[in-house]
Design a protein around this motif. Structure first.
Motif, PDB file in Angstrom:
ATOM      1  N   ALA A 246      41.138  42.057  -7.024  1.00 11.71           N
ATOM      2  CA  ALA A 246      41.045  43.613  -6.350  1.00 11.71           C
ATOM      3  C   ALA A 246      41.368  44.606  -7.287  1.00 11.71           C
ATOM      4  O   ALA A 246      42.804  43.986  -7.526  1.00 11.71           O
ATOM      5  CB  ALA A 246      40.257  43.306  -5.083  1.00 11.71           C
ATOM      6  N   SER A 247      40.241  45.827  -7.931  1.00 14.34           N
ATOM      7  CA  SER A 247      41.032  46.620  -8.566  1.00 14.34           C
ATOM      8  C   SER A 247      39.952  47.634  -8.636  1.00 14.34           C
ATOM      9  O   SER A 247      38.954  47.514  -8.271  1.00 14.34           O
ATOM     10  CB  SER A 247      40.995  46.073 -10.403  1.00 14.34           C
ATOM     11  OG  SER A 247      40.109  46.340 -10.945  1.00 14.34           O
ATOM     12  N   LEU A 248      40.633  49.093  -8.835  1.00 17.85           N
ATOM     13  CA  LEU A 248      40.097  49.802  -8.385  1.00 17.85           C
ATOM     14  C   LEU A 248      40.587  51.153  -9.440  1.00 17.85           C
ATOM     15  O   LEU A 248      41.630  50.937  -9.009  1.00 17.85           O
ATOM     16  CB  LEU A 248      40.183  50.551  -6.565  1.00 17.85           C
ATOM     17  CG  LEU A 248      39.360  51.605  -6.870  1.00 17.85           C
ATOM     18  CD1 LEU A 248      38.150  51.628  -6.291  1.00 17.85           C
ATOM     19  CD2 LEU A 248      39.844  52.146  -5.172  1.00 17.85           C
ATOM     20  N   ALA A 249      39.976  51.111 -10.018  1.00 17.18           N
ATOM     21  CA  ALA A 249      40.068  52.749 -11.011  1.00 17.18           C
ATOM     22  C   ALA A 249      39.395  53.876 -10.481  1.00 17.18           C
ATOM     23  O   ALA A 249      38.540  54.179 -10.438  1.00 17.18           O
ATOM     24  CB  ALA A 249      40.281  52.659 -11.813  1.00 17.18           C
ATOM     25  N   PHE A 250      40.230  55.566 -10.363  1.00 13.70           N
ATOM     26  CA  PHE A 250      39.720  56.634  -9.719  1.00 13.70           C
ATOM     27  C   PHE A 250      40.445  57.713 -10.634  1.00 13.70           C
ATOM     28  O   PHE A 250      41.211  57.345 -11.320  1.00 13.70           O
ATOM     29  CB  PHE A 250      40.759  56.868  -8.816  1.00 13.70           C
ATOM     30  CG  PHE A 250      39.938  58.386  -8.005  1.00 13.70           C
ATOM     31  CD1 PHE A 250      38.550  58.091  -7.366  1.00 13.70           C
ATOM     32  CD2 PHE A 250      41.498  59.142  -7.894  1.00 13.70           C
ATOM     33  CE1 PHE A 250      38.684  59.484  -7.281  1.00 13.70           C
ATOM     34  CE2 PHE A 250      40.895  60.314  -7.502  1.00 13.70           C
ATOM     35  CZ  PHE A 250      39.642  60.467  -6.979  1.00 13.70           C
ATOM     36  N   ASP A 251      39.130  58.150 -11.029  1.00  8.34           N
ATOM     37  CA  ASP A 251      39.301  59.562 -12.252  1.00  8.34           C
ATOM     38  C   ASP A 251      39.254  60.446 -11.222  1.00  8.34           C
ATOM     39  O   ASP A 251      37.810  60.838 -10.493  1.00  8.34           O
ATOM     40  CB  ASP A 251      38.670  58.993 -13.389  1.00  8.34           C
ATOM     41  CG  ASP A 251      39.225  58.099 -14.369  1.00  8.34           C
ATOM     42  OD1 ASP A 251      39.872  57.345 -14.324  1.00  8.34           O
ATOM     43  OD2 ASP A 251      38.902  58.098 -15.776  1.00  8.34           O
ATOM     44  N   TRP A 252      39.213  62.226 -11.646  1.00  9.22           N
ATOM     45  CA  TRP A 252      39.125  62.852 -10.744  1.00  9.22           C
ATOM     46  C   TRP A 252      39.490  64.235 -11.539  1.00  9.22           C
ATOM     47  O   TRP A 252      40.890  64.113 -12.119  1.00  9.22           O
ATOM     48  CB  TRP A 252      40.132  63.546  -9.783  1.00  9.22           C
ATOM     49  CG  TRP A 252      39.820  64.550  -8.960  1.00  9.22           C
ATOM     50  CD1 TRP A 252      38.610  65.838  -8.780  1.00  9.22           C
ATOM     51  CD2 TRP A 252      40.730  64.945  -7.599  1.00  9.22           C
ATOM     52  NE1 TRP A 252      39.245  66.489  -8.606  1.00  9.22           N
ATOM     53  CE2 TRP A 252      40.398  66.665  -7.432  1.00  9.22           C
ATOM     54  CE3 TRP A 252      41.820  64.684  -7.009  1.00  9.22           C
ATOM     55  CZ2 TRP A 252      40.616  67.306  -7.224  1.00  9.22           C
ATOM     56  CZ3 TRP A 252      42.484  65.733  -6.155  1.00  9.22           C
ATOM     57  CH2 TRP A 252      41.873  66.730  -6.280  1.00  9.22           C
ATOM     58  N   ASN A 253      38.605  64.580 -11.848  1.00 13.62           N
ATOM     59  CA  ASN A 253      38.611  66.649 -13.025  1.00 13.62           C
ATOM     60  C   ASN A 253      38.739  67.029 -12.234  1.00 13.62           C
ATOM     61  O   ASN A 253      37.250  67.604 -12.202  1.00 13.62           O
ATOM     62  CB  ASN A 253      37.124  65.797 -14.086  1.00 13.62           C
ATOM     63  CG  ASN A 253      37.293  64.811 -15.444  1.00 13.62           C
ATOM     64  OD1 ASN A 253      38.420  64.428 -15.680  1.00 13.62           O
ATOM     65  ND2 ASN A 253      35.755  64.794 -15.009  1.00 13.62           N
ATOM     66  N   ILE A 254      40.241  67.457 -11.875  1.00 10.23           N
ATOM     67  CA  ILE A 254      40.446  68.133 -11.138  1.00 10.23           C
ATOM     68  C   ILE A 254      40.199  69.709 -11.370  1.00 10.23           C
ATOM     69  O   ILE A 254      39.444  70.449 -10.845  1.00 10.23           O
ATOM     70  CB  ILE A 254      41.333  68.766 -10.628  1.00 10.23           C
ATOM     71  CG1 ILE A 254      42.655  67.534 -10.531  1.00 10.23           C
ATOM     72  CG2 ILE A 254      42.281  69.677 -10.108  1.00 10.23           C
ATOM     73  CD1 ILE A 254      44.300  66.984 -10.553  1.00 10.23           C
TER      74      ILE A 254
END
Length: 727
Positions: free
Chosen positions: A233-241
């Motif tokens: 299981a994997s999770l990638a998270f991107d946040w354009n602050i």
């Protein structure tokens, strides 16, 4: 300037670029009078780039940011997601077979894999990375969430600090995008595989991105009694602050259970085993446990752009692996007709001893943090692209005193009897290694004009390492400061042609003394220095990329020195010098045919060891020549159908340090197909691969591991079928 969130484009599955002819005069019709009638505007041709394919234009493994391969003064290969999918690769060995400079170096079925690059073995402590951050290499990293695998061949002291001279393996993870995909697969042995890939953007301004990958695999191995299972299981998270700030986080977890298949050993130390089968599990015991490998990799990166020319990055990672290592292990058994008195070979008749091996709670952990400031400016009439930063790295190894208890014997031609298992106590857990590394680094690409560039840089390394050997009661505390320089000169007579030469210096962790014969068993030696000089050429022609590199590398030689009377001491003495030539071609040869080919010729010699029998011939497990070819041809009479084919070749290689036993050359052929279509409105891709088409028997790996020589046969004919559906 690289955009913070690139637009995700769906890859085209056509064989060549689409040409659109736009007549600009039609756009102006009705807006001009007689003047327009008197002016004839030229026709413009617009070409749409073919996104699908095996060719990659950039990589991040050789620098502190993504950089064009043409402008990078190093030998790099990139195996991207399209090739990984077409070959249905699940293990790193199935990916790296596409690079002729890479070979296996102790990679048993059911265990984590080890590799050698340019004839030098990689180190699980420092040679493997995810998104540029170092991970523990004692794991088979999952590929479901990987966009590509990058291989830097050669020294990487500037990029990584303490590392092996062979190079680095870097996994690049997939980023969030709008995707809903399911893949199911099976093979000729009845294995089952299910994987999902789900992602999207959300928030008031679509500033948040998530991508999740899940996979379950029931492993039916070609080795008998060696089935297993894997969950991932994997999770990638991107946040354009903000328009200038980006936060990226990655986490992946994997649990794998499978019996480990021991390797063969030389018969009497002088001959390869006869009639060996890759399907046979040596030392099989019905009550033996599988090897369990539980891995967790976490990383984060924060990027802030101060302006169009300057940006800063702060990244951190943790990688932790816990291995419950159980095995019915085949080892030794030679008491007569042996070449030494230790018996660490099978007997001339194929007899071996069976050991109940136990090493539970074997824990490895890598922690790393790095800060980089990079930018562009002009000074003194010269252009500069500067990167400077600092890093800190820590590796901790905790494990128990290993149990290697003899319980019986067997023969390579028959199934052994079941023997009573070891029922004694397990040893206490100890901290074997606590290695800390601190670095300050700088790299400056200086442009004199459009043709000439130089890259100058280096890393100041401070290494503080404590190693404990509970068996001998000795401890080692090493403190070392070293500057690792790197310099390169680049000449570009044309925009698509680059010639370079490079010099580098590296520092590698010391090896560990073998457990069975050495007077200093389990001792971890001090770090060693390595040096490299390389020159190369890179050429992009139409939709093909060609590269050639000539290199020479030197490193201190580490081995178990014979002291007489059956005694050995693990030492660093002399050096290993590898000289080689690498060639590669990658891209679309025609509108329907794409190829990925590589060739590596390596001369590996050891000298100054004090043991003449080990010198004057090719080094252990390093063939003089290797080659790899992968092809993809889109059939013209059926849209969406492509034929796949490949080949791997290896010249013969020595299976002992004295150069008296040689494993023969081999060529393996693979075929397959890919069919892209739509079913009920959903994009669907079917893939079929058949590896080792002619069921060739060959020795894929005849290297050394912890002082022992092991022999592993390649996989027999295997077939795999999969279907991927995008919703």
């Amino acid at each position: 300037m690289t955009p913070i969130r690139p637009l995700a484009l769906a890859p085209e599955r056509t064989a060549g670029p689409t040409l659109n002819r736009l007549a600009l005069g039609l756009l102006l019709a009705g807006t001009a009078g007689a003047a327009s009638a008197a002016t004839e505007l030229p026709t413009q041709t617009v070409s749409a780039r073919q996104d699908y394919g095996y060719r990659s234009d950039s990589a991040s493994v050789a620098s502190f940011d993504e950089a064009p391969l043409l402008d990078t003064p190093a030998s790099i290969s990139v195996i991207n997601e399209d090739m990984i999918k077409d070959q249905q690769a699940r293990l790193l060995s199935e990916v790296l077979r596409n690079d002729a400079s890479v070979g296996q170096s102790y990679a048993p079925v059911g265990y984590y894999e080890n590799f050698e690059v340019r004839g030098f073995s990689l180190n699980a402590a420092s040679s493997y990375k995810i998104n540029g951050r170092t991970i523990t290499g004692e794991q088979n990293v999952a590929l479901e969430n990987k966009q590509r695998v990058e291989v830097l061949k050669g020294l990487s002291g500037l990029q990584s600090g303490v590392s092996e001279p062979g190079g680095l393996i870097n996994y690049v993870t997939k980023r969030p995008t709008d995707i809903r995909s399911v893949t199911v697969s099976t093979d000729d042995r009845g294995s089952g595989y299910l994987a999902t890939d789900v992602g999207g953007w959300f928030g008031s301004e679509q500033q948040f991105g998530l991508r999740a990958n899940l996979a379950h695999e029931d492993l039916h191995s070609y080795v008998e009694h060696a089935n297993g299972q894997r969950d991932f299981a994997s999770l990638a998270f991107d946040w354009n602050i903000s328009p200038n700030a980006l936060l990226q986080l990655d986490i992946e977890y994997q649990n794998k259970e499978q019996r480990s298949a021991p390797g063969y050993q030389l018969l009497g130390g002088t001959a390869l085993p006869h009639h060996a089968s890759p399907k046979k599990l040596l030392a099989h015991q019905s009550g033996s446990k599988p090897v369990t490998n539980e891995s967790l990799n976490i990383s984060g990166n924060f990027e802030y752009r101060f302006n169009d020319d300057w940006k800063g990055n702060l990244s951190a990672s943790r990688s932790r692996v816990v291995i419950d290592d159980y095995s019915s292990f085949a080892w030794g058994g030679c008491t007569t007709g042996c070449i030494n008195d230790n018996g660490n070979y099978f007997s001339p008749e194929g007899n071996y001893d069976i050991y109940d091996f136990r090493s539970p709670d074997d824990t490895r952990r890598n922690d790393e943090v790095q800060a980089v400031l990079s930018g562009r400016f002009d000074a003194g009439g010269l252009g500069h692209e500067l990167s400077l930063g600092t890093s800190a790295f820590r590796r901790v190894v905790n494990n128990r005193d290993q149990v290697m208890h003899p319980i019986g014997d067997g023969n390579i031609d028959s199934e052994p009897a079941d023997f009573s298992r070891y029922n004694g106590p397990l040893g206490d857990s100890h901290r074997r290694l606590d290695s800390r590394q601190y670095g300050l680094f700088l790299s400056d690409r200086i442009s004199f004009n459009e043709q000439w560039q130089t890259v100058l840089g280096g890393r100041e390394v401070r290494l503080d390492e404590k190693a404990s050997n509970t068996l001998s009661g000795t401890d080692r505390h090493t403190q070392r400061y070293m500057f690792l320089p790197q310099a390169a000169l680049i000449y570009k007579p044309m925009a698509n042609l680059s010639l370079y030469t490079q010099y580098g210096k590296g520092l590698s962790l010391g090896g560990q003394a073998p457990w069975f014969i050495t007077t200093n068993k389990f001792e971890i030696l001090a770090p060693t220095v390595s040096r490299q000089i390389e020159t190369g050429i890179k050429y992009d022609w139409q939709r093909m990329s060609f590269t050639a590199a000539l290199f020479q590398m030197r490193q201190a030689y580490q081995y178990a020195r014979p002291d007489g009377n059956g005694q050995f001491t693990y030492i660093q003495q002399g050096q290993q010098k590898n000289t080689g030539l690498e060639l590669s071609a990658n891209g679309w040869a025609t509108q329907r045919l794409q190829v990925a080919a590589s060739v590596a010729a390596i001369r590996a010699r050891v000298e100054g060891t004090g043991t003449p029998a080990y010198e004057g011939h090719q080094a252990l497990n390093v063939p003089r020549l290797r080659a790899s070819l992968q092809g993809d041809y889109a059939l013209p009479w059926l849209d969406g159908l492509a034929l796949l084919g490949g080949m791997q070749y290896s010249a013969s290689k020595y299976a002992d340090r004295t150069g008296n036993v040689s494993a023969g050359s081999y060529a393996i052929f693979n075929i397959g197909s890919r069919y892209s279509t739509r079913i009920d409105g959903y994009d669907t891709v079917f893939r079929l691969t058949v590896d080792n088409l002619f069921d060739k028997r060959y020795w894929r790996d005849v290297g050394e591991y912890l002082g022992d020589d092991y022999l592993f046969q390649g996989a027999p004919l295997t077939a795999r079928l999969s279907a991927s559906i995008n919703f």
